[in-house]
Motif scaffolding. Sequence first.
Motif, short mmCIF file in Angstrom:
data_model
loop_
_atom_site.label_atom_id
_atom_site.label_comp_id
_atom_site.label_asym_id
_atom_site.label_seq_id
_atom_site.Cartn_x
_atom_site.Cartn_y
_atom_site.Cartn_z
N LEU A 1 0.83 -1.20 0.00
CA LEU A 1 0.00 0.00 0.00
C LEU A 1 0.87 1.25 0.00
CD1 LEU A 1 -2.94 0.98 0.21
CD2 LEU A 1 -2.60 1.15 2.66
N SER A 2 1.92 1.24 0.85
CA SER A 2 2.74 2.45 0.91
C SER A 2 3.51 2.62 -0.40
CB SER A 2 3.66 2.45 2.12
OG SER A 2 4.70 1.56 1.91
N GLU A 3 3.88 1.47 -1.00
CA GLU A 3 4.56 1.52 -2.31
C GLU A 3 3.62 2.13 -3.34
OE1 GLU A 3 7.77 1.17 -4.54
OE2 GLU A 3 7.70 0.61 -2.43
N ARG B 1 3.23 5.77 -2.83
CA ARG B 1 4.42 6.47 -3.31
C ARG B 1 4.37 6.63 -4.83
NH1 ARG B 1 10.12 5.68 -2.00
NH2 ARG B 1 9.98 3.98 -3.45
N THR B 2 4.04 5.51 -5.49
CA THR B 2 3.96 5.56 -6.94
C THR B 2 2.89 6.56 -7.36
OG1 THR B 2 4.30 3.21 -6.74
CG2 THR B 2 3.93 4.05 -8.95
N GLN B 3 1.76 6.49 -6.64
CA GLN B 3 0.65 7.38 -6.97
C GLN B 3 1.10 8.84 -6.82
OE1 GLN B 3 -2.49 7.23 -4.18
NE2 GLN B 3 -4.05 7.97 -5.59
N ASP C 1 5.58 11.80 4.70
CA ASP C 1 4.60 10.85 4.17
C ASP C 1 3.78 11.53 3.08
OD1 ASP C 1 5.46 9.15 6.05
OD2 ASP C 1 3.72 9.34 7.38
N PRO C 2 3.60 10.85 1.95
CA PRO C 2 2.77 11.45 0.91
C PRO C 2 1.36 11.72 1.45
CG PRO C 2 3.83 9.48 0.08
CD PRO C 2 4.12 9.54 1.54
N PHE C 3 0.82 12.83 1.10
CA PHE C 3 -0.55 13.26 1.44
C PHE C 3 -0.72 13.68 2.90
CE2 PHE C 3 -0.99 10.15 -2.06
CZ PHE C 3 -1.39 11.03 -3.04
N PHE C 4 0.37 13.75 3.66
CA PHE C 4 0.21 14.25 5.03
C PHE C 4 0.23 15.78 5.01
CE2 PHE C 4 1.95 16.18 8.82
CZ PHE C 4 1.04 15.73 9.75
N THR C 5 -0.82 16.37 5.52
CA THR C 5 -0.89 17.83 5.58
C THR C 5 -1.66 18.27 6.81
OG1 THR C 5 -1.55 19.84 4.43
CG2 THR C 5 -2.97 17.94 4.09
N THR C 6 -1.29 19.43 7.34
CA THR C 6 -2.08 19.96 8.46
C THR C 6 -2.86 21.17 7.95
OG1 THR C 6 -0.24 21.38 9.07
CG2 THR C 6 -0.41 19.27 10.21
N LYS C 7 -2.75 21.40 6.66
CA LYS C 7 -3.42 22.58 6.10
C LYS C 7 -4.86 22.26 5.76
CE LYS C 7 1.03 24.13 4.83
NZ LYS C 7 2.09 24.13 3.85
N ALA C 8 -5.65 23.32 5.62
CA ALA C 8 -7.08 23.14 5.38
C ALA C 8 -7.30 22.39 4.07
CB ALA C 8 -7.74 24.51 5.30
N VAL C 9 -8.42 21.68 4.03
CA VAL C 9 -8.75 20.92 2.82
C VAL C 9 -8.74 21.89 1.63
CG1 VAL C 9 -10.52 19.50 1.69
CG2 VAL C 9 -10.21 19.39 4.17
N GLY C 10 -8.05 21.48 0.60
CA GLY C 10 -8.02 22.33 -0.60
C GLY C 10 -6.81 23.25 -0.65
N LEU D 1 6.64 17.90 0.77
CA LEU D 1 7.83 17.32 1.41
C LEU D 1 8.10 15.89 0.94
CD1 LEU D 1 7.58 18.81 4.99
CD2 LEU D 1 9.20 19.39 3.20
N ALA D 2 7.04 15.18 0.55
CA ALA D 2 7.25 13.82 0.02
C ALA D 2 8.07 13.94 -1.26
CB ALA D 2 5.91 13.16 -0.25
#
Length: 481
Positions: free
Chosen positions: A176-178, A181-183, A422-431, A438-439
């Motif tokens: 899944l993490s692979e 990452r590819t995604q 980590d890909p898709f990790f964010t603390t920012k508001a949706v959008g 950083l990924a």
Amino acid sequence: MNSNSALVPLADLLVVDDTPDNLRLLSTMLSEQGYKVRKVMSGPLALRVVSVASPDLILLDINMPQMNGYEVCEKLKADPRTSQIPVIFISALDDVWDKVRAFEVGGVDYITKPFQCEEVLARVKNQLTLRWFSKQLSDQNIRLQQEICERQQVENALRQSEAREREKSQALELTLSELRRTQSQLIQSEKMSSLGQMVAGVAHEINNPVGFIYSNLFIARQYFQDLSKLVELYQKAYPNSTPEIQEIIAELDLQFLKEDWQKMINSMQVGAERIQEIVLSLQNFSRLNKSDLKPVDIHEGINHTLEILQYRFRAESYSHRVSCPEIEVIKEYGQLPKVTCYVSQLNQVFMHLLSNAIDALENQPPPRRITISTEVGTGEWKEDREKENLSKDKDKYTQYVVIRIADNGSGMSENVQKQIFDPFFTTKAVGSGTGLGLAICYQVVVEKHQGQIRCISAPGEGTEFIVEIPIAQEYLLSEGH
Ligand SMILES: Nc1ncnc2c1ncn2[C@@H]1O[C@H](COP(=O)(O)OP(=O)(O)OP(=O)(O)O)[C@@H](O)[C@H]1O
Ligand SMILES: [Mg+2]
């Protein structure tokens, strides 16, 4: 078998006595009670009978020729097949030592001759009941042990299947993490290539009009100077011109117009130059397809990125955001050699790091500051490489550039820091954040350039990102790392 007959099944008794009268008396008395009775007249005979079929209880005389009762009992107790059979001694000996001896050799009870029938029956019954209960207990014990054993087996099987499941889920997690990452790589390359194309297109479109504005400005300045020279000549030649001309000169404030025109042309030239610089930066930044390795000046890349982000450093409000105080950018550039790298990708790293720093400074009180410092590394990298034992010729790896981008913004908690790459990790508001910045930096720095990226941060104390890129990139890549 009266009261216990329900519990104790018909018992098989062995009576051993060398006196026929005693033997007969005892056996008749017990048979009458419903017991199955076998009779023998000597010790050796008794042992033989017992070895053929074990009785439930033995009534054993002590004084016998050939082998006395104690010896018989000792032999029975020594054999594990017969050691559990209860032995009641029957003897005319009434000395306390005889009784003690009887118990020592393993007897369970002792009856003195002449005996009372009731006493014998009561003692026999007592021992049989005891034996029955102890047998029940030991059976139960065996059953319990079997049960425990079975449960342990089930438990082991469960544990094994659990371990297998865990392995499977770990493998799944890895896949899944692979996949993620590819995604993220796909999304990123898609995003960057369309963004790159757009930026390159826009830069190209702006470049032409700016070019002719810039070159025409030069001519416009020349024309104006020529015209104003002509007007001056006219003024000299005809100091007393018509009232109409005098009036227009006063109205136009000719002197002011001449000075202001110069200023206007100058600021138009500055503006046009600025547009040209921005276009150049955009073009440099968007050289995405030219992903070949080549030696470049890292500072140039940082400067181009700063140029593009200029609008976000200014004090005035931009887009929908409320007015923010200015962000001061402090450059502490060291002496760097040219670094062989994928320049457009490294520029992306600077862009992501600087954008994050600007975001972290939002809503922070002044002074809002970003410090960019660079230097040639002096040891940290070498140590790491040596630890990993990646090369025989370590000196090649000792040369690397260190780029630090620090802000005095909001900072990050330890928990956030653990996840930032980590890909898709964010603390920012949706959008407002995709969580890919950083990924991507990680991919570019660590995977593409065999470098390192890490950060030092604490909530409320700002953040410093440290990027390390080996200078001898070509060498690394030719080795297939
Ligand atoms: N300089 C910084 N100061 C404080 N927090 C930061 C800083 N840089 C990154 N972060 C934290 O790390 C998270 C992940 O950053 P990343 O750049 O990967 O994604 P993002 O900025 O949220 O979204 P994107 O960059 O894709 O628009 C951010 O949401 C933020 O919480
Ligand atoms: Mg970001």
